[in-house]
Design a protein around this motif. Structure first.
Motif, PDB file in Angstrom:
ATOM      1  N   TYR A 194     -19.728   0.778  10.583  1.00 21.66           N
ATOM      2  CA  TYR A 194     -20.752   0.369   9.646  1.00 21.66           C
ATOM      3  C   TYR A 194     -22.211   0.879   9.801  1.00 21.66           C
ATOM      4  O   TYR A 194     -22.869   0.920   8.793  1.00 21.66           O
ATOM      5  CB  TYR A 194     -20.922  -0.990   9.529  1.00 21.66           C
ATOM      6  CG  TYR A 194     -19.908  -1.602   8.831  1.00 21.66           C
ATOM      7  CD1 TYR A 194     -19.508  -1.724   7.721  1.00 21.66           C
ATOM      8  CD2 TYR A 194     -18.473  -2.247   9.993  1.00 21.66           C
ATOM      9  CE1 TYR A 194     -18.353  -2.311   6.953  1.00 21.66           C
ATOM     10  CE2 TYR A 194     -17.617  -2.872   9.160  1.00 21.66           C
ATOM     11  CZ  TYR A 194     -17.160  -2.707   8.026  1.00 21.66           C
ATOM     12  OH  TYR A 194     -16.073  -3.282   7.413  1.00 21.66           O
ATOM     13  N   ARG A 236     -15.116   3.948   1.219  1.00 29.00           N
ATOM     14  CA  ARG A 236     -14.253   4.141   2.131  1.00 29.00           C
ATOM     15  C   ARG A 236     -13.528   5.314   1.469  1.00 29.00           C
ATOM     16  O   ARG A 236     -13.221   5.732   0.361  1.00 29.00           O
ATOM     17  CB  ARG A 236     -13.090   2.997   2.054  1.00 29.00           C
ATOM     18  CG  ARG A 236     -12.006   3.462   2.839  1.00 29.00           C
ATOM     19  CD  ARG A 236     -10.779   2.427   2.619  1.00 29.00           C
ATOM     20  NE  ARG A 236     -11.055   1.318   3.451  1.00 29.00           N
ATOM     21  CZ  ARG A 236     -10.343   0.278   3.288  1.00 29.00           C
ATOM     22  NH1 ARG A 236      -9.463  -0.114   2.526  1.00 29.00           N
ATOM     23  NH2 ARG A 236     -10.413  -0.888   4.213  1.00 29.00           N
ATOM     24  N   ARG A 290      -7.632  -6.176  -5.334  1.00 28.42           N
ATOM     25  CA  ARG A 290      -6.783  -6.495  -4.537  1.00 28.42           C
ATOM     26  C   ARG A 290      -5.958  -7.828  -5.056  1.00 28.42           C
ATOM     27  O   ARG A 290      -6.878  -8.404  -5.550  1.00 28.42           O
ATOM     28  CB  ARG A 290      -7.281  -6.634  -2.942  1.00 28.42           C
ATOM     29  CG  ARG A 290      -8.088  -5.308  -2.421  1.00 28.42           C
ATOM     30  CD  ARG A 290      -6.666  -4.405  -2.429  1.00 28.42           C
ATOM     31  NE  ARG A 290      -7.336  -3.111  -1.427  1.00 28.42           N
ATOM     32  CZ  ARG A 290      -7.687  -1.932  -2.409  1.00 28.42           C
ATOM     33  NH1 ARG A 290      -7.751  -1.986  -3.637  1.00 28.42           N
ATOM     34  NH2 ARG A 290      -7.803  -0.766  -1.410  1.00 28.42           N
ATOM     35  N   GLU A 316       0.856  -1.359   0.104  1.00 26.25           N
ATOM     36  CA  GLU A 316       0.029  -0.093   0.000  1.00 26.25           C
ATOM     37  C   GLU A 316       0.811   1.290   0.000  1.00 26.25           C
ATOM     38  O   GLU A 316       0.511   2.525  -0.390  1.00 26.25           O
ATOM     39  CB  GLU A 316      -0.844  -0.020   1.216  1.00 26.25           C
ATOM     40  CG  GLU A 316      -1.819  -1.300   0.994  1.00 26.25           C
ATOM     41  CD  GLU A 316      -2.979  -1.421   2.080  1.00 26.25           C
ATOM     42  OE1 GLU A 316      -3.602  -0.378   2.522  1.00 26.25           O
ATOM     43  OE2 GLU A 316      -3.489  -2.661   2.327  1.00 26.25           O
ATOM     44  N   PRO A 345     -21.070  -5.804   3.943  1.00 24.23           N
ATOM     45  CA  PRO A 345     -20.848  -4.667   3.288  1.00 24.23           C
ATOM     46  C   PRO A 345     -19.884  -4.695   2.219  1.00 24.23           C
ATOM     47  O   PRO A 345     -18.554  -5.021   2.431  1.00 24.23           O
ATOM     48  CB  PRO A 345     -20.464  -3.727   4.628  1.00 24.23           C
ATOM     49  CG  PRO A 345     -19.808  -4.719   5.782  1.00 24.23           C
ATOM     50  CD  PRO A 345     -20.492  -6.208   5.266  1.00 24.23           C
ATOM     51  N   ASN A 368      -2.123  -8.078  -0.082  1.00 26.81           N
ATOM     52  CA  ASN A 368      -3.345  -8.553   0.719  1.00 26.81           C
ATOM     53  C   ASN A 368      -3.036 -10.129   0.955  1.00 26.81           C
ATOM     54  O   ASN A 368      -3.088 -10.534   0.070  1.00 26.81           O
ATOM     55  CB  ASN A 368      -4.704  -8.352   0.139  1.00 26.81           C
ATOM     56  CG  ASN A 368      -5.013  -6.807   0.342  1.00 26.81           C
ATOM     57  OD1 ASN A 368      -4.404  -5.829  -0.234  1.00 26.81           O
ATOM     58  ND2 ASN A 368      -5.955  -6.393   0.837  1.00 26.81           N
ATOM     59  N   TYR A 382     -17.913  -1.633  -0.212  1.00 26.96           N
ATOM     60  CA  TYR A 382     -17.639  -0.587  -0.167  1.00 26.96           C
ATOM     61  C   TYR A 382     -17.892  -0.061  -1.770  1.00 26.96           C
ATOM     62  O   TYR A 382     -17.374  -0.651  -2.635  1.00 26.96           O
ATOM     63  CB  TYR A 382     -16.155  -0.077   0.087  1.00 26.96           C
ATOM     64  CG  TYR A 382     -16.170  -0.271   1.666  1.00 26.96           C
ATOM     65  CD1 TYR A 382     -17.047  -0.389   2.655  1.00 26.96           C
ATOM     66  CD2 TYR A 382     -14.708  -0.189   2.217  1.00 26.96           C
ATOM     67  CE1 TYR A 382     -16.507  -0.764   4.043  1.00 26.96           C
ATOM     68  CE2 TYR A 382     -14.459  -0.512   3.500  1.00 26.96           C
ATOM     69  CZ  TYR A 382     -15.393  -0.827   4.445  1.00 26.96           C
ATOM     70  OH  TYR A 382     -15.246  -0.774   5.642  1.00 26.96           O
ATOM     71  N   HIS A 430     -10.324   5.704  -1.084  1.00 25.55           N
ATOM     72  CA  HIS A 430     -10.218   4.207  -1.254  1.00 25.55           C
ATOM     73  C   HIS A 430      -9.203   3.884  -2.543  1.00 25.55           C
ATOM     74  O   HIS A 430      -9.693   4.296  -3.645  1.00 25.55           O
ATOM     75  CB  HIS A 430     -11.614   3.766  -1.354  1.00 25.55           C
ATOM     76  CG  HIS A 430     -11.759   2.373  -1.532  1.00 25.55           C
ATOM     77  ND1 HIS A 430     -12.909   1.570  -1.609  1.00 25.55           N
ATOM     78  CD2 HIS A 430     -10.815   1.427  -1.429  1.00 25.55           C
ATOM     79  CE1 HIS A 430     -12.785   0.279  -1.320  1.00 25.55           C
ATOM     80  NE2 HIS A 430     -11.682  -0.008  -1.290  1.00 25.55           N
TER      81      HIS A 430
END
Ligand code: NAD
Ligand code: TYD
Length: 351
Positions: free
Chosen positions: A348, A288, A221, A134, A212, A186, A214, A291
């Motif tokens: 959330y 997010r 990823r 990241e 959930p 990840n 986003y 993001h």
């Protein structure tokens, strides 16, 4: 030959797999696992090896300078494998300073202790810093992160990890501290705290709760099985060149929504639900902030230079992961009771 090794963050997700691998594969090494046991640290992750003669757990905080100095003085470490960190992007958006404290300050405290205690003899010593892809920022539809990609962190988490990487490199260039860094994509697998996408989705599907996703679920990823990451760390620790960075990745890109659909299919099969049942739980929620669109690692250097490659296909790894969560309900119950509920509501409820 590194004999006494400090592993930080060994009670966490990746750290516990690294500790297990080192304790089992190197009985002649003494492994000291230092962990503050934050919400993400859990000694249940290591119950199978806790009584091994070459393993010792020490509870402590990497930002506590006098404690870390004393630990180095007591144990005369030959190597450090540093994984302790605040690791969740959403939490870094809620509380960035906690990430600066642990990830930046904590890393600097460890580097400084290594410099002080090793300075007369760097021979056979190694400070291995475990970092993330990241730090390179966000890719568009094309391209990969290589070791030459310029740093461009965009979340408080990735900025804190990028900063810690810079300090590691600074200690190499300024004090010649023997260091190595790896930046990994990840991870997924057993013992993953259910604030991250895959274990959170497994937990919610099992309990018939909304899953959930986003934004539109279009972020990509690159997923790697955690035991493959632990093997890469072992390889780099023993064979990596001092002063180098190695990227670690699964060559395994998934759009979030495709991944969640695959997971729903696996869960339907495992829970003997009618096909399509779990997918009905998918709920698109507010995106997010900041993001990152896509991460993808080019792990050619690690493959060509040190011969490492991922061992598992994603579908196989994901099924193994689901099996583990379904067989370890008690683990999930322990980590999701108490403070987890407060985090979940804060993260959330408003989405
Ligand atoms: P995790 O959150 O599961 O575990 C972190 C561990 O560090 C916990 O056991 C926690 O108790 C401990 N810790 C936190 N603050 C501490 C402090 N101040 N002092 C001592 N211990 C402390 O994290 P993870 O997912 O296992 O990640 C481990 C490392 O790998 C991190 O450095 C992370 O940046 C890096 N990484 C993670 C991923 C991923 O997909 N999870 C990918 C690439 C790199
Ligand atoms: P996460 O597991 O938090 O890892 P990272 O942010 O470090 O990549 O998230 C993986 C992807 O899944 C990321 O694009 C954000 C997304 N995501 C959701 O869509 N829903 C969620 O509830 C979570 C936790 C993540």
């Amino acid at each position: 030959m590194h004999n006494t090794i400090l592993i930080t963050g060994g009670a966490g997700f990746i750290g516990s797999h690294v500790v297990r691998l080192f304790v089992n594969n190197y009985p002649h090494y003494q492994i000291i696992n230092l962990d503050a046991l934050t919400y993400a640290g859990n000694l249940e992750n290591l119950k199978d090896i806790k009584d091994k003669p070459n393993y010792k757990f020490v509870k402590g905080d990497i930002t506590d300078e006098s404690f870390i100095d004393e630990l180095f003085a007591t144990h005369q470490f030959d190597g450090v494998i540093h994984l302790a960190a605040e690791s969740h992007v959403d939490r870094s958006i809620m509380d960035p300073l906690a990430f600066i404290r642990t990830n930046v300050m904590g890393t600097a405290v460890l580097l400084n202790a290594a410099r002080k205690y090793w300075k007369d003899n760097y021979e056979g010593k190694l400070f291995y810093h475990v970092s993330t892809d990241e730090v390179y920022g966000s890719l568009g539809a094309e391209g990969f992160f290589t070791e030459e990609t310029a740093y461009d962190p965009r979340s408080p988490y990735s900025a804190s990890k990028a900063s810690s990487d810079h300090f590691v490199n600074a200690y190499y260039h300024t004090y010649h501290l023997p260091v190595v860094i790896s930046n990994c994509s990840n991870n997924y697998g057993s013992n993953h705290f259910p604030e991250k996408l895959i274990p959170l989705a497994i937990h919610n599907i099992k309990n018939n709760k909304p899953v959930p996703v986003y934004g539109k679920g279009e972020n990509v990823r690159d997923w790697l099985f955690v035991e493959d990451h632990a093997r890469a760390i072992d390889t780099i620790f023993h064979k990596g060149r001092v002063g180098e960075t190695y990227n670690i990745g699964g060559f395994n890109e998934w759009k979030n929504i495709d991944l969640i659909n695959l997971l729903c299919m696996i869960m339907d099969k495992k829970l003997q639900r009618a096909p399509g049942t779990s997918a009905k739980l998918i709920t698109f929620v507010k995106d997010r902030a900041g993001h990152d669109l896509r991460y993808a690692i080019d792990a050619t250097k690690l493959n060509k230079e040190l011969g490492w490659a991922p061992s598992l296909q994603f579908e196989e790894g994901l099924e193994k992961t689901v099996d583990w969560y379904l067989a370890n309900e008690e683990w999930l119950e322990h980590v999701t009771s108490g403070a987890y509920q407060d985090y979940y509501s804060e993260q959330y409820q408003k989405r």
